[in-house]
Design a protein around this motif. Sequence first.
Motif, short mmCIF file in Angstrom:
data_model
loop_
_atom_site.label_atom_id
_atom_site.label_comp_id
_atom_site.label_asym_id
_atom_site.label_seq_id
_atom_site.Cartn_x
_atom_site.Cartn_y
_atom_site.Cartn_z
N SER A 1 0.83 -1.21 0.00
CA SER A 1 0.00 0.00 0.00
C SER A 1 0.86 1.25 0.00
O SER A 1 0.59 2.20 -0.74
CB SER A 1 -0.93 0.01 1.21
N ARG A 2 1.91 1.24 0.80
CA ARG A 2 2.82 2.38 0.83
C ARG A 2 3.47 2.59 -0.53
O ARG A 2 3.64 3.72 -0.98
CB ARG A 2 3.89 2.19 1.89
N ALA A 3 3.85 1.49 -1.19
CA ALA A 3 4.46 1.60 -2.52
C ALA A 3 3.48 2.21 -3.51
O ALA A 3 3.84 3.10 -4.29
CB ALA A 3 4.93 0.23 -3.00
N PHE A 4 2.23 1.75 -3.50
CA PHE A 4 1.23 2.31 -4.41
C PHE A 4 0.97 3.77 -4.09
O PHE A 4 0.85 4.60 -5.00
CB PHE A 4 -0.08 1.51 -4.35
N GLU A 5 0.85 4.08 -2.82
CA GLU A 5 0.58 5.46 -2.41
C GLU A 5 1.74 6.39 -2.74
O GLU A 5 1.54 7.58 -2.97
CB GLU A 5 0.25 5.51 -0.92
N ALA A 6 2.96 5.85 -2.79
CA ALA A 6 4.14 6.64 -3.15
C ALA A 6 4.34 6.65 -4.67
O ALA A 6 5.37 7.13 -5.15
CB ALA A 6 5.38 6.07 -2.46
N ARG A 7 3.38 6.09 -5.39
CA ARG A 7 3.43 6.01 -6.85
C ARG A 7 4.65 5.22 -7.33
O ARG A 7 5.30 5.58 -8.30
CB ARG A 7 3.39 7.40 -7.47
N ARG A 8 4.91 4.12 -6.64
CA ARG A 8 6.01 3.22 -6.99
C ARG A 8 5.49 1.78 -7.05
O ARG A 8 5.91 0.92 -6.28
CB ARG A 8 7.14 3.34 -5.98
#
Length: 147
Positions: A31-38
Amino acid sequence: MTETAIVNARARVRQLTDLTTRLTARLIDESRAFEARRPQDAAATLAETQQLANVYRRESAQIKADPSAVAAAPAGDRMALVKATEAFEAILSRHARAVEAARIVSEGLVRTIVAEVASQRGSPSAYGASGQANAGDGRAVAFNRTA
């Protein structure tokens, strides 16, 4: 209940709690990766997450089908599983929103690229003034609207 039943139920509950906690941690990272656009960071661990999710689904289905397998576990262990499950469900909702947002962005990019390619090609004409077929643009673009 026999001592063996209690030990087995406790082990099963603790195993499921550990599995739930590990899966929750994976989903938090993704989720953090998606939210960081990564999303590429999430893709790197996708196979492991899918494996954990499959084990979780199988284990939880077995417990649902036969709750007596964990009934003998101490209340503290069962409560730890309940709390781990609540945390999992909360992050699962967040993860779903992040994945959906990434999907919408990706589809928008693809649509923009398709529209740009189509505008660069111009309009096709089948035949020229001599009656011969015009040579067209030999490049092909396929666009599938489903994700």
